[in-house]
Design a protein around this motif. Sequence first.
Motif, PDB file in Angstrom:
ATOM      1  N   ARG A  20       0.806  -1.218   0.000  1.00 28.58           N
ATOM      2  CA  ARG A  20       0.000   0.000   0.000  1.00 28.58           C
ATOM      3  C   ARG A  20       0.845   1.276   0.000  1.00 28.58           C
ATOM      4  O   ARG A  20       0.667   2.133  -0.895  1.00 28.58           O
ATOM      5  CB  ARG A  20      -0.970  -0.006   1.179  1.00 28.58           C
ATOM      6  N   PRO A  21       1.775   1.472   0.942  1.00 27.84           N
ATOM      7  CA  PRO A  21       2.538   2.723   0.916  1.00 27.84           C
ATOM      8  C   PRO A  21       3.483   2.821  -0.272  1.00 27.84           C
ATOM      9  O   PRO A  21       3.875   3.928  -0.675  1.00 27.84           O
ATOM     10  CB  PRO A  21       3.308   2.691   2.241  1.00 27.84           C
ATOM     11  N   ARG A  22       3.829   1.692  -0.841  1.00 28.94           N
ATOM     12  CA  ARG A  22       4.773   1.688  -1.957  1.00 28.94           C
ATOM     13  C   ARG A  22       4.087   1.922  -3.295  1.00 28.94           C
ATOM     14  O   ARG A  22       4.751   2.270  -4.277  1.00 28.94           O
ATOM     15  CB  ARG A  22       5.542   0.366  -1.968  1.00 28.94           C
ATOM     16  N   LEU A  23       2.780   1.708  -3.352  1.00 28.49           N
ATOM     17  CA  LEU A  23       2.028   1.942  -4.589  1.00 28.49           C
ATOM     18  C   LEU A  23       1.272   3.266  -4.584  1.00 28.49           C
ATOM     19  O   LEU A  23       0.813   3.717  -5.638  1.00 28.49           O
ATOM     20  CB  LEU A  23       1.047   0.791  -4.831  1.00 28.49           C
ATOM     21  N   ALA A  24       1.113   3.868  -3.414  1.00 30.19           N
ATOM     22  CA  ALA A  24       0.416   5.162  -3.326  1.00 30.19           C
ATOM     23  C   ALA A  24       1.282   6.249  -3.960  1.00 30.19           C
ATOM     24  O   ALA A  24       2.495   6.301  -3.730  1.00 30.19           O
ATOM     25  CB  ALA A  24       0.120   5.490  -1.872  1.00 30.19           C
ATOM     26  N   ARG A  25       0.638   7.113  -4.737  1.00 29.94           N
ATOM     27  CA  ARG A  25       1.378   8.217  -5.359  1.00 29.94           C
ATOM     28  C   ARG A  25       0.396   9.255  -5.892  1.00 29.94           C
ATOM     29  O   ARG A  25      -0.792   8.957  -6.091  1.00 29.94           O
ATOM     30  CB  ARG A  25       2.244   7.692  -6.509  1.00 29.94           C
ATOM     31  N   PRO A  26       0.860  10.478  -6.135  1.00 29.02           N
ATOM     32  CA  PRO A  26      -0.020  11.495  -6.711  1.00 29.02           C
ATOM     33  C   PRO A  26      -0.556  11.041  -8.066  1.00 29.02           C
ATOM     34  O   PRO A  26       0.142  10.387  -8.844  1.00 29.02           O
ATOM     35  CB  PRO A  26       0.903  12.716  -6.862  1.00 29.02           C
ATOM     36  N   ARG A  31      -8.030   1.771  -4.331  1.00 22.33           N
ATOM     37  CA  ARG A  31      -9.298   1.289  -3.778  1.00 22.33           C
ATOM     38  C   ARG A  31      -8.997  -0.052  -3.103  1.00 22.33           C
ATOM     39  O   ARG A  31      -8.620  -1.015  -3.775  1.00 22.33           O
ATOM     40  CB  ARG A  31     -10.347   1.145  -4.866  1.00 22.33           C
ATOM     41  N   LEU A  32      -9.129  -0.107  -1.799  1.00 25.70           N
ATOM     42  CA  LEU A  32      -8.675  -1.237  -1.000  1.00 25.70           C
ATOM     43  C   LEU A  32      -9.859  -2.058  -0.529  1.00 25.70           C
ATOM     44  O   LEU A  32     -10.744  -1.546   0.153  1.00 25.70           O
ATOM     45  CB  LEU A  32      -7.872  -0.734   0.204  1.00 25.70           C
ATOM     46  N   LEU A  33      -9.849  -3.339  -0.863  1.00 25.47           N
ATOM     47  CA  LEU A  33     -10.977  -4.221  -0.558  1.00 25.47           C
ATOM     48  C   LEU A  33     -10.511  -5.410   0.271  1.00 25.47           C
ATOM     49  O   LEU A  33      -9.495  -6.029  -0.036  1.00 25.47           O
ATOM     50  CB  LEU A  33     -11.626  -4.697  -1.852  1.00 25.47           C
ATOM     51  N   ASP A  34     -11.292  -5.711   1.315  1.00 27.00           N
ATOM     52  CA  ASP A  34     -11.031  -6.894   2.130  1.00 27.00           C
ATOM     53  C   ASP A  34     -12.246  -7.140   3.007  1.00 27.00           C
ATOM     54  O   ASP A  34     -13.049  -6.224   3.237  1.00 27.00           O
ATOM     55  CB  ASP A  34      -9.780  -6.693   3.000  1.00 27.00           C
ATOM     56  N   ILE A  35     -12.360  -8.379   3.525  1.00 28.40           N
ATOM     57  CA  ILE A  35     -13.406  -8.646   4.510  1.00 28.40           C
ATOM     58  C   ILE A  35     -12.955  -8.195   5.893  1.00 28.40           C
ATOM     59  O   ILE A  35     -13.776  -8.001   6.781  1.00 28.40           O
ATOM     60  CB  ILE A  35     -13.788 -10.136   4.543  1.00 28.40           C
ATOM     61  N   ALA A  36     -11.647  -8.035   6.078  1.00 26.59           N
ATOM     62  CA  ALA A  36     -11.093  -7.586   7.359  1.00 26.59           C
ATOM     63  C   ALA A  36     -11.026  -6.061   7.376  1.00 26.59           C
ATOM     64  O   ALA A  36     -11.005  -5.413   6.326  1.00 26.59           O
ATOM     65  CB  ALA A  36      -9.709  -8.176   7.560  1.00 26.59           C
ATOM     66  N   PRO A  37     -10.981  -5.460   8.568  1.00 25.75           N
ATOM     67  CA  PRO A  37     -10.874  -4.001   8.656  1.00 25.75           C
ATOM     68  C   PRO A  37      -9.584  -3.498   8.009  1.00 25.75           C
ATOM     69  O   PRO A  37      -8.543  -4.155   8.073  1.00 25.75           O
ATOM     70  CB  PRO A  37     -10.873  -3.732  10.170  1.00 25.75           C
ATOM     71  N   ILE A  38      -9.673  -2.330   7.393  1.00 25.67           N
ATOM     72  CA  ILE A  38      -8.526  -1.689   6.746  1.00 25.67           C
ATOM     73  C   ILE A  38      -8.345  -0.301   7.352  1.00 25.67           C
ATOM     74  O   ILE A  38      -9.307   0.463   7.483  1.00 25.67           O
ATOM     75  CB  ILE A  38      -8.743  -1.559   5.225  1.00 25.67           C
ATOM     76  N   ASP A  39      -7.138   0.019   7.720  1.00 25.30           N
ATOM     77  CA  ASP A  39      -6.827   1.343   8.260  1.00 25.30           C
ATOM     78  C   ASP A  39      -7.124   2.402   7.186  1.00 25.30           C
ATOM     79  O   ASP A  39      -6.593   2.320   6.072  1.00 25.30           O
ATOM     80  CB  ASP A  39      -5.350   1.395   8.649  1.00 25.30           C
ATOM     81  N   PRO A  40      -7.959   3.414   7.505  1.00 22.84           N
ATOM     82  CA  PRO A  40      -8.261   4.441   6.498  1.00 22.84           C
ATOM     83  C   PRO A  40      -7.013   5.164   6.014  1.00 22.84           C
ATOM     84  O   PRO A  40      -6.934   5.570   4.852  1.00 22.84           O
ATOM     85  CB  PRO A  40      -9.211   5.392   7.226  1.00 22.84           C
ATOM     86  N   GLY A  41      -6.030   5.360   6.901  1.00 21.68           N
ATOM     87  CA  GLY A  41      -4.791   6.020   6.514  1.00 21.68           C
ATOM     88  C   GLY A  41      -4.995   7.461   6.104  1.00 21.68           C
ATOM     89  O   GLY A  41      -6.076   8.040   6.258  1.00 21.68           O
ATOM     90  N   ASP A  42      -3.952   8.050   5.549  1.00 20.80           N
ATOM     91  CA  ASP A  42      -4.015   9.450   5.114  1.00 20.80           C
ATOM     92  C   ASP A  42      -3.572   9.589   3.660  1.00 20.80           C
ATOM     93  O   ASP A  42      -3.104  10.645   3.242  1.00 20.80           O
ATOM     94  CB  ASP A  42      -3.143  10.326   6.022  1.00 20.80           C
ATOM     95  N   ASP A  43      -3.726   8.495   2.894  1.00 17.63           N
ATOM     96  CA  ASP A  43      -3.277   8.505   1.501  1.00 17.63           C
ATOM     97  C   ASP A  43      -4.425   8.665   0.512  1.00 17.63           C
ATOM     98  O   ASP A  43      -4.228   8.528  -0.697  1.00 17.63           O
ATOM     99  CB  ASP A  43      -2.490   7.227   1.188  1.00 17.63           C
ATOM    100  N   GLY A  44      -5.627   8.950   1.021  1.00 21.69           N
ATOM    101  CA  GLY A  44      -6.769   9.148   0.138  1.00 21.69           C
ATOM    102  C   GLY A  44      -7.351   7.864  -0.419  1.00 21.69           C
ATOM    103  O   GLY A  44      -8.153   7.905  -1.366  1.00 21.69           O
ATOM    104  N   ALA A  45      -6.994   6.726   0.169  1.00 19.21           N
ATOM    105  CA  ALA A  45      -7.494   5.449  -0.338  1.00 19.21           C
ATOM    106  C   ALA A  45      -8.993   5.322  -0.116  1.00 19.21           C
ATOM    107  O   ALA A  45      -9.548   5.837   0.854  1.00 19.21           O
ATOM    108  CB  ALA A  45      -6.770   4.295   0.340  1.00 19.21           C
ATOM    109  N   GLU A  46      -9.645   4.615  -1.034  1.00 19.05           N
ATOM    110  CA  GLU A  46     -11.065   4.282  -0.912  1.00 19.05           C
ATOM    111  C   GLU A  46     -11.166   2.898  -0.288  1.00 19.05           C
ATOM    112  O   GLU A  46     -10.563   1.946  -0.781  1.00 19.05           O
ATOM    113  CB  GLU A  46     -11.726   4.306  -2.282  1.00 19.05           C
ATOM    114  N   ILE A  47     -11.914   2.770   0.784  1.00 21.43           N
ATOM    115  CA  ILE A  47     -11.996   1.522   1.531  1.00 21.43           C
ATOM    116  C   ILE A  47     -13.308   0.809   1.208  1.00 21.43           C
ATOM    117  O   ILE A  47     -14.382   1.411   1.276  1.00 21.43           O
ATOM    118  CB  ILE A  47     -11.900   1.772   3.048  1.00 21.43           C
ATOM    119  N   VAL A  48     -13.212  -0.476   0.875  1.00 22.24           N
ATOM    120  CA  VAL A  48     -14.391  -1.291   0.576  1.00 22.24           C
ATOM    121  C   VAL A  48     -14.335  -2.535   1.455  1.00 22.24           C
ATOM    122  O   VAL A  48     -13.385  -3.315   1.367  1.00 22.24           O
ATOM    123  CB  VAL A  48     -14.444  -1.711  -0.907  1.00 22.24           C
ATOM    124  N   ARG A  49     -15.342  -2.716   2.291  1.00 26.09           N
ATOM    125  CA  ARG A  49     -15.417  -3.911   3.141  1.00 26.09           C
ATOM    126  C   ARG A  49     -16.311  -4.929   2.436  1.00 26.09           C
ATOM    127  O   ARG A  49     -17.538  -4.789   2.382  1.00 26.09           O
ATOM    128  CB  ARG A  49     -16.004  -3.513   4.505  1.00 26.09           C
TER     129      ARG A  49
END
Length: 273
Positions: A20-26, A31-49
């Motif tokens: 995740r931190p290595r693929l994030a960029r301007p 868009r991050l998907l999992d059945i487990a909780p995902i840290d919202p973070g501060d990289d502007g990622a879209e979270i999908v449970r």
Amino acid sequence: MKPQRILITGAAGGMGRLLRPRLARPGRVLRLLDIAPIDPGDDGAEIVRASVTDADAMEAACRDVDVLLHLGGLSTEHCWEQILEVNIHGSYVALDAARRAGVARAVLASSNHAIGYLRPEDGDIDAAAFPRPDTHYGVSKVALEALGSLYADRYGMGVVAVRIGSCFERPKDARMLRTWLSPDDGARLFEACFAAPAPGFRVVWGASDNTRHWVSLEPARALGYAPQDDSERFAAEIDAQGEPDPDGFLMSYLGGTWCGPDWNTAEKEASAR
């Protein structure tokens, strides 16, 4: 300009967290998907449970996506019913949702366990070596590759299946000195898979440029992968653990101890009855 959107399934897993931190960029939205909780973070990622087995949820998650990075699934051996539902059916659901949503590129996390019963004694193992799965999990990765081939040939999707060796912050044993994929090189490899023009269907190895190596990186290099890490910097520490038995499962097979009796799922299931 429209940002590039990458859907990462299994984003809460070990590899997802490393990448995740290595693929994030301007200019890119993860868009991050999992059945487990995902840290919202501060990289502007879209979270999908959601689960990769939920067709409606996966189709919604694939909307406006440019690349599917499919890491989702069970990451170790499980009973056949679980492997079938999550890893095999879930991969079909993910790829078909991507097809229906018009996603042009899919990068699939396959595994060395798809060919775990190959022996490394005869030189570098080709990335597209014929399947020799070592477990139900390994079978699921063979099925994943087959699905990727189908979606590339029938629907024109660009698909790269990456047979990942051992992606951790550092190798853990003598075998991993040969199969290690550093997280930084993992990101470099996936970036090459995202950007390669018209890949059709490819199978490539996911490993760093290790001095002690068992696999060929040439197909990955052909996509633009330029690995920069080498497991040898950890070799003294691992060698100090003692010389492994050259005839033991760890060093005799690409799949290591997964080829041994401790990973015999059928035997485990029979003993539990």
